[in-house]
Design a protein around this motif. Structure first.
Motif, PDB file in Angstrom:
ATOM      1  N   ALA A  68       0.840  -1.197   0.000  1.00 24.92           N
ATOM      2  CA  ALA A  68       0.000   0.000   0.000  1.00 24.92           C
ATOM      3  C   ALA A  68       0.879   1.252   0.000  1.00 24.92           C
ATOM      4  CB  ALA A  68      -0.922  -0.005   1.209  1.00 24.92           C
ATOM      5  N   GLY A  69       1.967   1.205   0.788  1.00 27.00           N
ATOM      6  CA  GLY A  69       2.884   2.335   0.837  1.00 27.00           C
ATOM      7  C   GLY A  69       3.561   2.570  -0.503  1.00 27.00           C
ATOM      8  N   ILE A  70       4.003   1.484  -1.162  1.00 26.03           N
ATOM      9  CA  ILE A  70       4.627   1.601  -2.475  1.00 26.03           C
ATOM     10  C   ILE A  70       3.622   2.202  -3.464  1.00 26.03           C
ATOM     11  CG2 ILE A  70       5.506   0.279  -4.440  1.00 26.03           C
ATOM     12  CD1 ILE A  70       6.757  -1.649  -2.405  1.00 26.03           C
ATOM     13  N   GLY A  71       2.382   1.732  -3.380  1.00 26.23           N
ATOM     14  CA  GLY A  71       1.359   2.253  -4.276  1.00 26.23           C
ATOM     15  C   GLY A  71       1.103   3.730  -4.059  1.00 26.23           C
ATOM     16  N   LEU A  72       1.161   4.151  -2.783  1.00 26.85           N
ATOM     17  CA  LEU A  72       0.880   5.547  -2.457  1.00 26.85           C
ATOM     18  C   LEU A  72       2.027   6.446  -2.904  1.00 26.85           C
ATOM     19  CD1 LEU A  72      -1.510   6.858  -0.982  1.00 26.85           C
ATOM     20  CD2 LEU A  72      -0.147   6.824   1.095  1.00 26.85           C
ATOM     21  N   ILE A  73       3.259   5.984  -2.714  1.00 25.92           N
ATOM     22  CA  ILE A  73       4.412   6.842  -2.968  1.00 25.92           C
ATOM     23  C   ILE A  73       4.783   6.836  -4.452  1.00 25.92           C
ATOM     24  CG2 ILE A  73       6.862   7.190  -2.473  1.00 25.92           C
ATOM     25  CD1 ILE A  73       6.216   5.862   0.317  1.00 25.92           C
ATOM     26  N   TRP A  74       4.903   5.606  -5.035  1.00 25.89           N
ATOM     27  CA  TRP A  74       5.358   5.550  -6.432  1.00 25.89           C
ATOM     28  C   TRP A  74       4.210   5.393  -7.429  1.00 25.89           C
ATOM     29  CZ3 TRP A  74       8.830   2.927  -2.920  1.00 25.89           C
ATOM     30  CH2 TRP A  74      10.030   3.623  -2.745  1.00 25.89           C
ATOM     31  N   ARG A  75       2.989   5.414  -6.915  1.00 25.27           N
ATOM     32  CA  ARG A  75       1.805   5.337  -7.780  1.00 25.27           C
ATOM     33  C   ARG A  75       1.845   4.139  -8.716  1.00 25.27           C
ATOM     34  NH1 ARG A  75      -0.543  10.535  -7.551  1.00 25.27           N
ATOM     35  NH2 ARG A  75       0.775  11.852  -6.275  1.00 25.27           N
ATOM     36  N   ILE A  76       2.257   2.983  -8.163  1.00 25.75           N
ATOM     37  CA  ILE A  76       2.222   1.759  -8.959  1.00 25.75           C
ATOM     38  C   ILE A  76       0.877   1.082  -8.713  1.00 25.75           C
ATOM     39  CG2 ILE A  76       3.294  -0.499  -9.325  1.00 25.75           C
ATOM     40  CD1 ILE A  76       5.926   0.783  -8.399  1.00 25.75           C
ATOM     41  N   LYS A  77       0.070   0.960  -9.779  1.00 24.96           N
ATOM     42  CA  LYS A  77      -1.298   0.468  -9.615  1.00 24.96           C
ATOM     43  C   LYS A  77      -1.312  -0.968  -9.117  1.00 24.96           C
ATOM     44  CE  LYS A  77      -2.791   1.986 -13.708  1.00 24.96           C
ATOM     45  NZ  LYS A  77      -3.639   1.900 -14.883  1.00 24.96           N
ATOM     46  N   LEU A  78      -0.334  -1.758  -9.599  1.00 27.37           N
ATOM     47  CA  LEU A  78      -0.315  -3.176  -9.250  1.00 27.37           C
ATOM     48  C   LEU A  78      -0.201  -3.379  -7.742  1.00 27.37           C
ATOM     49  CD1 LEU A  78      -0.204  -6.113 -10.198  1.00 27.37           C
ATOM     50  CD2 LEU A  78       2.269  -5.892 -10.287  1.00 27.37           C
ATOM     51  N   SER A  79       0.589  -2.515  -7.070  1.00 31.99           N
ATOM     52  CA  SER A  79       0.793  -2.756  -5.643  1.00 31.99           C
ATOM     53  C   SER A  79      -0.480  -2.469  -4.852  1.00 31.99           C
ATOM     54  CB  SER A  79       1.975  -1.952  -5.110  1.00 31.99           C
ATOM     55  OG  SER A  79       1.815  -0.606  -5.391  1.00 31.99           O
ATOM     56  N   HIS A  80      -1.325  -1.540  -5.344  1.00 29.71           N
ATOM     57  CA  HIS A  80      -2.622  -1.355  -4.689  1.00 29.71           C
ATOM     58  C   HIS A  80      -3.464  -2.612  -4.844  1.00 29.71           C
ATOM     59  CE1 HIS A  80      -2.360   2.654  -3.252  1.00 29.71           C
ATOM     60  NE2 HIS A  80      -2.114   3.187  -4.433  1.00 29.71           N
ATOM     61  N   ALA A  81      -3.375  -3.244  -6.019  1.00 33.95           N
ATOM     62  CA  ALA A  81      -4.136  -4.488  -6.226  1.00 33.95           C
ATOM     63  C   ALA A  81      -3.648  -5.570  -5.271  1.00 33.95           C
ATOM     64  CB  ALA A  81      -3.997  -4.951  -7.678  1.00 33.95           C
ATOM     65  N   VAL A  82      -2.327  -5.615  -5.032  1.00 34.03           N
ATOM     66  CA  VAL A  82      -1.784  -6.607  -4.093  1.00 34.03           C
ATOM     67  C   VAL A  82      -2.339  -6.358  -2.691  1.00 34.03           C
ATOM     68  CG1 VAL A  82       0.314  -7.426  -2.963  1.00 34.03           C
ATOM     69  CG2 VAL A  82       0.324  -6.987  -5.410  1.00 34.03           C
ATOM     70  N   ALA A  83      -2.349  -5.064  -2.263  1.00 34.62           N
ATOM     71  CA  ALA A  83      -2.858  -4.750  -0.925  1.00 34.62           C
ATOM     72  C   ALA A  83      -4.322  -5.150  -0.807  1.00 34.62           C
ATOM     73  CB  ALA A  83      -2.683  -3.260  -0.634  1.00 34.62           C
ATOM     74  N   ALA A  84      -5.099  -4.837  -1.844  1.00 30.45           N
ATOM     75  CA  ALA A  84      -6.533  -5.165  -1.796  1.00 30.45           C
ATOM     76  C   ALA A  84      -6.740  -6.666  -1.729  1.00 30.45           C
ATOM     77  CB  ALA A  84      -7.236  -4.588  -3.023  1.00 30.45           C
ATOM     78  N   ALA A  85      -5.910  -7.434  -2.456  1.00 33.14           N
ATOM     79  CA  ALA A  85      -6.074  -8.883  -2.486  1.00 33.14           C
ATOM     80  C   ALA A  85      -5.583  -9.533  -1.195  1.00 33.14           C
ATOM     81  CB  ALA A  85      -5.319  -9.461  -3.676  1.00 33.14           C
ATOM     82  N   ALA A  86      -4.595  -8.900  -0.539  1.00 34.29           N
ATOM     83  CA  ALA A  86      -3.992  -9.519   0.648  1.00 34.29           C
ATOM     84  C   ALA A  86      -4.911  -9.454   1.859  1.00 34.29           C
ATOM     85  CB  ALA A  86      -2.659  -8.839   0.967  1.00 34.29           C
ATOM     86  N   ALA A  87      -5.705  -8.363   1.977  1.00 34.05           N
ATOM     87  CA  ALA A  87      -6.473  -8.146   3.209  1.00 34.05           C
ATOM     88  C   ALA A  87      -7.408  -9.306   3.578  1.00 34.05           C
ATOM     89  CB  ALA A  87      -7.243  -6.832   3.123  1.00 34.05           C
ATOM     90  N   PRO A  88      -8.273  -9.794   2.656  1.00 38.78           N
ATOM     91  CA  PRO A  88      -9.157 -10.890   3.069  1.00 38.78           C
ATOM     92  C   PRO A  88      -8.388 -12.155   3.416  1.00 38.78           C
ATOM     93  CG  PRO A  88      -9.834  -9.960   0.946  1.00 38.78           C
ATOM     94  CD  PRO A  88      -8.509  -9.375   1.269  1.00 38.78           C
ATOM     95  N   LEU A  89      -7.288 -12.418   2.709  1.00 39.75           N
ATOM     96  CA  LEU A  89      -6.474 -13.600   3.044  1.00 39.75           C
ATOM     97  C   LEU A  89      -5.913 -13.469   4.453  1.00 39.75           C
ATOM     98  CD1 LEU A  89      -4.437 -14.308  -0.202  1.00 39.75           C
ATOM     99  CD2 LEU A  89      -6.262 -15.670   0.775  1.00 39.75           C
TER     100      LEU A  89
END
Lengths: 231, 53, 248
Positions: C78-99
């Motif tokens: 989530a931090g990487i997504g916020l700082i470097w605006r990499i869309k994929l890392s936001h997807a990783v954060a979203a997918a990780a939470a329910p797991l």
């Protein structure tokens, strides 16, 4: 403009926002009084539920007061940015040349002065009904003083994240309560320990250190959250 | 049979291992289901767009 | 280096690569878990204090480990997504939470079932690890609730990233304060889980299980991220072309 002037300007911005919020609160005293009544009522619920046994009340007093204070803080957090969001003042803050984190800190300061500090001042009255000795009451006020600062700061992040979502206090509580648990643990347990005749220093140091830690990142997180919420 | 009873703790131990399998299966199933749903939605949308053209 | 990261993080490339990686995680993961289950249940000697009930740690410890690990993965991406605006890392954060929430739930359930024969109660507030896991579960719930409350994906990504980062700062403090809190409690002497002096016949299956869980978790995460990427990229040309050509 020199560096000195600039930092003075930021400082004045923080205080300006705080002063404005305090004036607004002064004109609507209900906003200050309602959480206080809530605090007193939650504290009343426990003796009614548990029974009037003096030993039990004395034993559970610190916990009840701390939980009631935590809930009262949450109650007042929901409206922290709401009126500014609705009347457009928040948009003004976002385009202001002053750093948003400084203005957010001003909002938080006003929130603490209007909800945290009154709780600290009212707590002895409620504590007396729980047969808390005066020496313990002093420690209770001290832990509440340090703890509510952290709660205001943490809460401002949650309030900024949920502003404009119209999901009410339930979502905000879900976000803030897990983060607030260290404050509750150290606040309530320190008071219980003092009541049992133990030392206090460790718990108070923790609460102070935690307040400083939260102060170091909360204004920036709040500012970031406000920008995101208003995109 | 003796090994399965786990010295009297069999019910607890086997419940835990079963539960673990269930959680893994649920996670796998939810991931596949989500993927399939998203894929199907895209198919339907592309088809609808194709029909109108 | 940057070029490589950008290529890796480009959604179509990741989407195809992830599908190829999954079997390479599932096969060793299943083998490790199968070995560890057999060795842990039948080869390892029973604990002299806890008897055979100690074998529950072979699923409890790995799931507790994954529940912590997942929060770190979530917060870092989530931090990487916020700082470097990499869309994929936001997807990783979203997918990780329910797991993460599922594995925290598993850790709580197995810990509680372990507690029943050991402490004589399903829940012991005096145990700091169970209490920490419970707060962890609430942190996941808060994160997922915030995501669910915001309709706009971009906004949900950024808001929840701020929350995940604030939560990550707090996680160690929560653990520390819960430890302190339970150390004051002079309750019944509890049997400690594991313990430092563990027999290697007990330890190796545990390590294998942790590794196996991590492999399988990686596969689950990749699957979820693929679904998430597909959803987020549903209006792009590459997705359309892929679906038209019948690819998955």
């Amino acid at each position: 403009m020199t560096d000195n002037d600039e930092s003075l300007g930021i400082f004045a911005g923080t205080l300006g926002v705080a002063r404005r919020d305090l004036l607004l609160a002064w004109k609507r005293p209900g906003d200050i009084l309602n959480p206080l009544f809530f605090f007193a009522m939650v504290a009343t619920l426990f003796p009614l539920a548990v029974g009037p046994s003096p030993e039990q009340l004395e034993f559970s007093g610190p916990a009840v007061l701390w939980v009631a204070a935590l809930l009262a803080m949450l109650l007042s957090l929901n409206s922290l940015f709401l009126s500014d969001f609705e009347d457009g003042s928040l948009d003004q803050m976002l385009v202001s040349p002053l750093p948003l984190s400084a203005l957010a800190l001003g909002k938080t300061l006003a929130h603490w002065l209007t909800s945290g500090l009154p709780l600290v001042l009212v707590s002895p009255v409620v504590a007396i009904t729980f047969r808390m000795p005066f020496s313990v009451t002093g420690i209770l006020m001290l832990t509440l003083l340090l703890g509510t600062i952290s709660l205001s700061l943490l809460g401002s992040i949650g309030a900024a994240l949920t502003v404009g979502l119209h999901r009410g206090t339930a979502l905000l509580s879900l976000l803030i309560l897990p983060l607030a648990m260290p404050v509750l643990i150290f606040g309530a347990r320190t008071v219980s320990l003092v009541a049992a005749g133990d030392g206090v220093a460790g718990g108070l140091y923790f609460l102070g250190a935690y307040a400083v830690l939260v102060l170091s990142f909360a204004p920036f997180a709040t500012a970031a959250a406000l920008r995101i919420s208003n995109e | 049979m003796d090994a399965l009873s786990m010295g009297g703790y069999g019910a607890y131990v086997w419940t835990c291992f079963m539960l673990t399998v269930v959680v893994f299966v649920i996670c796998e199933w939810r991931a596949r289901l989500r993927h399939r749903r998203v894929y199907r939605d895209i198919e339907v949308r592309i088809k609808a767009l194709g029909d109108t053209q | 280096m940057w070029k490589f990261i950008h290529k890796l993080a480009s959604p179509p490339h990741f989407y195809r690569l992830a599908a190829q990686i999954v079997p390479w995680l599932v096969v060793p993961g299943l083998l490790l878990v199968a070995y560890a289950t057999y060795a842990g249940l039948f080869l390892a000697p029973a604990d002299y204090q806890q008897g055979d009930a100690f074998r529950i740690i072979y699923v409890h410890v790995p799931s507790a480990y994954l529940s912590m690990m997942t929060y770190m993965i979530m917060a870092v991406s989530a931090g990487i997504g916020l700082i470097w605006r990499i869309k994929l890392s936001h997807a990783v954060a979203a997918a990780a939470a329910p797991l993460g929430a599922w594995f925290t739930f598993l850790a709580l359930m197995t810990g509680s079932i372990w507690g029943k024969p050991m402490w004589g109660t399903w829940w012991e507030w005096g145990d700091p690890r169970l209490t920490s896991e419970l707060i962890m579960l609430f942190l996941y719930f808060g994160y997922m609730a915030l995501r669910g409350a915001i309709d706009d994906t971009v906004k949900a990504d950024k808001s929840s990233a701020v929350l995940a980062l604030v939560g990550a700062v707090n996680v160690p403090i929560i653990h520390f304060s819960v430890e302190w809190w339970s150390s004051l409690h002079q309750g019944p002497t509890l049997v400690k889980k594991g313990g430092p002096a563990m027999d290697t016949a007990m330890l190796y299956p545990l390590l294998a299980m942790i590794l196996g869980f991590s492999f399988l978790f990686g596969a689950l995460l990749l699957r979820r991220v693929r679904a998430e990427v597909l959803f987020r990229e549903r209006r792009t040309r590459w997705v359309k072309e892929m679906v038209l050509s019948g690819g998955t």
